[in-house]
Scaffold this motif. Structure first.
Motif, mmCIF file in Angstrom:
data_model
loop_
_atom_site.group_PDB
_atom_site.id
_atom_site.type_symbol
_atom_site.label_atom_id
_atom_site.label_comp_id
_atom_site.label_asym_id
_atom_site.label_seq_id
_atom_site.Cartn_x
_atom_site.Cartn_y
_atom_site.Cartn_z
ATOM 1 N N PHE A 185 8.041 4.760 -23.639
ATOM 2 C CA PHE A 185 8.393 5.119 -22.264
ATOM 3 C C PHE A 185 9.083 3.953 -21.552
ATOM 4 C CE2 PHE A 185 6.098 9.097 -22.242
ATOM 5 C CZ PHE A 185 6.673 9.792 -21.187
ATOM 6 N N LEU A 186 8.604 2.730 -21.771
ATOM 7 C CA LEU A 186 9.219 1.571 -21.119
ATOM 8 C C LEU A 186 10.632 1.329 -21.636
ATOM 9 C CD1 LEU A 186 6.193 -0.909 -20.988
ATOM 10 C CD2 LEU A 186 7.205 0.371 -19.093
ATOM 11 N N VAL A 187 10.820 1.444 -22.948
ATOM 12 C CA VAL A 187 12.165 1.289 -23.505
ATOM 13 C C VAL A 187 13.076 2.394 -22.989
ATOM 14 C CG1 VAL A 187 13.523 1.293 -25.639
ATOM 15 C CG2 VAL A 187 11.350 0.065 -25.552
ATOM 16 N N ALA A 188 12.543 3.623 -22.899
ATOM 17 C CA ALA A 188 13.318 4.725 -22.331
ATOM 18 C C ALA A 188 13.684 4.437 -20.873
ATOM 19 C CB ALA A 188 12.536 6.028 -22.436
ATOM 20 N N GLY A 189 12.758 3.810 -20.120
ATOM 21 C CA GLY A 189 13.053 3.425 -18.747
ATOM 22 C C GLY A 189 14.161 2.390 -18.669
ATOM 23 N N MET A 190 14.153 1.427 -19.591
ATOM 24 C CA MET A 190 15.225 0.422 -19.630
ATOM 25 C C MET A 190 16.576 1.074 -19.911
ATOM 26 S SD MET A 190 13.190 -2.495 -21.799
ATOM 27 C CE MET A 190 14.618 -3.568 -21.938
ATOM 28 N N LEU A 191 16.593 1.995 -20.858
ATOM 29 C CA LEU A 191 17.838 2.701 -21.175
ATOM 30 C C LEU A 191 18.299 3.549 -19.991
ATOM 31 C CD1 LEU A 191 16.924 3.813 -24.803
ATOM 32 C CD2 LEU A 191 18.578 2.056 -24.165
ATOM 33 N N ALA A 192 17.348 4.203 -19.303
ATOM 34 C CA ALA A 192 17.696 5.009 -18.132
ATOM 35 C C ALA A 192 18.259 4.147 -17.012
ATOM 36 C CB ALA A 192 16.461 5.772 -17.642
ATOM 37 N N ALA A 193 17.711 2.947 -16.843
ATOM 38 C CA ALA A 193 18.210 2.042 -15.802
ATOM 39 C C ALA A 193 19.662 1.655 -16.080
ATOM 40 C CB ALA A 193 17.331 0.796 -15.732
ATOM 41 N N CYS A 194 19.959 1.291 -17.322
ATOM 42 C CA CYS A 194 21.334 0.931 -17.683
ATOM 43 C C CYS A 194 22.257 2.140 -17.541
ATOM 44 C CB CYS A 194 21.378 0.397 -19.110
ATOM 45 S SG CYS A 194 20.478 -1.152 -19.355
ATOM 46 N N ALA A 195 21.758 3.326 -17.930
ATOM 47 C CA ALA A 195 22.570 4.534 -17.811
ATOM 48 C C ALA A 195 22.875 4.851 -16.351
ATOM 49 C CB ALA A 195 21.844 5.707 -18.465
ATOM 50 N N GLY A 196 21.902 4.639 -15.469
ATOM 51 C CA GLY A 196 22.116 4.931 -14.055
ATOM 52 C C GLY A 196 23.153 4.021 -13.423
ATOM 53 N N VAL A 197 23.091 2.738 -13.741
ATOM 54 C CA VAL A 197 24.088 1.798 -13.213
ATOM 55 C C VAL A 197 25.473 2.159 -13.740
ATOM 56 C CG1 VAL A 197 24.822 -0.611 -13.161
ATOM 57 C CG2 VAL A 197 22.393 -0.034 -12.917
ATOM 58 N N ALA A 198 25.544 2.509 -15.041
ATOM 59 C CA ALA A 198 26.823 2.917 -15.616
ATOM 60 C C ALA A 198 27.339 4.192 -14.962
ATOM 61 C CB ALA A 198 26.676 3.106 -17.123
ATOM 62 N N LEU A 199 26.434 5.129 -14.698
ATOM 63 C CA LEU A 199 26.819 6.390 -14.065
ATOM 64 C C LEU A 199 27.441 6.155 -12.693
ATOM 65 C CD1 LEU A 199 26.648 9.547 -14.047
ATOM 66 C CD2 LEU A 199 24.424 9.283 -12.947
ATOM 67 N N TYR A 200 26.828 5.282 -11.901
ATOM 68 C CA TYR A 200 27.371 4.996 -10.574
ATOM 69 C C TYR A 200 28.713 4.267 -10.673
ATOM 70 C CZ TYR A 200 27.890 2.979 -5.932
ATOM 71 O OH TYR A 200 28.384 2.618 -4.715
ATOM 72 N N SER A 201 28.897 3.496 -11.732
ATOM 73 C CA SER A 201 30.122 2.709 -11.887
ATOM 74 C C SER A 201 31.329 3.556 -12.244
ATOM 75 C CB SER A 201 29.925 1.631 -12.962
ATOM 76 O OG SER A 201 28.871 0.756 -12.608
ATOM 77 N N VAL A 202 31.106 4.773 -12.767
ATOM 78 C CA VAL A 202 32.239 5.580 -13.240
ATOM 79 C C VAL A 202 32.376 6.922 -12.532
ATOM 80 C CG1 VAL A 202 32.108 4.530 -15.521
ATOM 81 C CG2 VAL A 202 30.896 6.667 -15.100
ATOM 82 N N GLY A 203 31.385 7.332 -11.752
ATOM 83 C CA GLY A 203 31.469 8.667 -11.152
ATOM 84 C C GLY A 203 30.806 8.731 -9.797
ATOM 85 N N VAL A 204 30.531 9.951 -9.360
ATOM 86 C CA VAL A 204 29.888 10.187 -8.073
ATOM 87 C C VAL A 204 28.450 10.626 -8.308
ATOM 88 C CG1 VAL A 204 32.056 10.772 -6.932
ATOM 89 C CG2 VAL A 204 30.702 12.585 -7.993
ATOM 90 N N ILE A 205 27.592 10.319 -7.357
ATOM 91 C CA ILE A 205 26.180 10.683 -7.464
ATOM 92 C C ILE A 205 25.737 11.397 -6.197
ATOM 93 C CG2 ILE A 205 25.611 8.808 -9.062
ATOM 94 C CD1 ILE A 205 24.473 7.263 -6.665
ATOM 95 N N GLN A 206 24.763 12.258 -6.348
ATOM 96 C CA GLN A 206 24.115 12.947 -5.226
ATOM 97 C C GLN A 206 22.736 13.382 -5.708
ATOM 98 O OE1 GLN A 206 23.734 16.464 -5.365
ATOM 99 N NE2 GLN A 206 25.042 16.950 -7.113
ATOM 100 N N PRO A 207 21.788 13.617 -4.791
ATOM 101 C CA PRO A 207 20.383 13.803 -5.185
ATOM 102 C C PRO A 207 20.118 14.931 -6.161
ATOM 103 C CG PRO A 207 20.527 13.369 -2.839
ATOM 104 C CD PRO A 207 21.928 13.541 -3.322
ATOM 105 N N ALA A 208 20.942 15.983 -6.158
ATOM 106 C CA ALA A 208 20.685 17.119 -7.050
ATOM 107 C C ALA A 208 21.177 16.884 -8.473
ATOM 108 C CB ALA A 208 21.347 18.377 -6.487
ATOM 109 N N LEU A 209 21.756 15.721 -8.739
ATOM 110 C CA LEU A 209 22.353 15.458 -10.050
ATOM 111 C C LEU A 209 21.314 15.241 -11.143
ATOM 112 C CD1 LEU A 209 25.036 15.002 -11.577
ATOM 113 C CD2 LEU A 209 24.900 12.588 -10.904
ATOM 114 N N GLY A 210 20.096 14.847 -10.757
ATOM 115 C CA GLY A 210 19.089 14.480 -11.752
ATOM 116 C C GLY A 210 18.776 15.596 -12.729
ATOM 117 N N ALA A 211 18.596 16.812 -12.237
ATOM 118 C CA ALA A 211 18.260 17.939 -13.115
ATOM 119 C C ALA A 211 19.380 18.215 -14.108
ATOM 120 C CB ALA A 211 17.972 19.183 -12.283
#
Length: 290
Positions: free
Chosen positions: A193-219
């Motif tokens: 779970f912790l390693v998955a959290g680290m990967l999710a953190a990097c993915a989230g920063v990358a996501l913001y760097s290349v696209g748009v975000i809004q609260p309903a995007l998580g699902a």
């Protein structure tokens, strides 16, 4: 027309790298605990909003948010594990319900803190076009793709060479046998779970760097990550990259040659086709009997 198709293929491969980065964490937890973490997309989105906060409040690059995102998202991932690990009866279905509820809580927390406005990076360096002959992409897309390859390589090495990685694989293969060999399943699951959290953190920063975000995007991110995990086959890190690239290329070609309204339909069509032809996924191992 040829250049248009080549650009679509190029963009699809780059998008596939970003998709793979989002799916890695979900695939790791699913392979270890046979649990689909329906809050995974919200963890990715949480990291993306942390990157937005660092950029908007401090004027720094979104990439500078990675250390903060790692701490916050790993803490949230540990909290999800704390809830899931205490489910004993009907673990699969009850964990789905629990993680879905956690995802709803995270979505509403993001909505309360950051509002419903659509956000995107204002960094000209990340948005600058990098041209290679007739093909072009944003610098952020290329960095995201490179980060995805590096993290996938690091995850593969960790799973194959490190003690904790082998313990996670052992628990994924046979929980009872791993316990008999001295592996603590609960600890291995927390590490996953912790390693998955680290990967999710990097993915989230990358996501913001290349696209748009809004609260309903998580699902939507969770659904896409699950589709890629099934396409890949349980336990296959290279399969995640292959499945993500196929999904990215299929969506890019659909948008280019048909309509953007059919983008999600193309992804689900590919998903059903692979399930029909290869039930174990693109690179998944066959189920053992006996």
């Amino acid at each position: 027309m040829t250049e248009l198709v080549l650009q679509a293929l190029y963009s699809g491969v780059l998008a596939g790298g970003a998709y793979a980065l989002v799916a890695l964490g979900l695939a790791l937890v699913f392979g270890t605990m046979r649990i689909i973490n329906l809050a995974h997309g919200e963890l990715v989105l949480l990291a993306a909003y942390i990157a937005y906060t660092v950029e908007s409040r401090l004027g720094a690059s979104p990439l500078a948010a990675i250390p903060v995102a790692l701490l916050v998202v790993c803490a949230a991932a540990a909290a999800v594990h704390f809830v899931v690990a205490r489910i004993r009866a009907d673990r699969e279905i009850n964990s789905l319900i629990a993680t879905f509820g956690i995802g709803v809580i995270l979505t509403n927390a993001i909505l309360l803190i950051w509002s419903a406005d659509v956000r995107s990076t204002s960094s000209p360096w990340l948005q600058e076009a990098v041209v290679a002959g007739p093909l072009f992409a944003m610098r952020g897309e290329l960095l995201s793709f490179g980060a995805s390859l590096l993290l996938m390589g690091g995850l593969w090495w960790w799973l194959a060479k490190s003690w904790h990685g082998r313990a996670v694989r052992a628990v994924a293969g046979n929980r009872d046998a791993a316990q008999l060999m001295g592996v603590a399943p609960g600890r291995a699951e927390l590490v996953a779970f912790l390693v998955a959290g680290m990967l999710a953190a990097c993915a989230g920063v990358a996501l913001y760097s290349v696209g748009v975000i809004q609260p309903a995007l998580g699902a939507a991110l969770t659904v896409k990550a699950f589709v890629i995990t099934v396409l890949a086959g349980v336990g296959s890190v290279p399969g995640v990259l292959l499945g993500a690239m196929l999904l990215g290329v299929a969506e890019a070609l659909t948008v280019t040659l048909a309509s953007s309204a059919l983008q999600e339909l193309a992804g689900m069509g590919l998903f059903l086709l692979v399930l029909f032809v290869l039930p174990n996924g693109l690179l998944g191992a066959r189920a053992r009997r006996g």
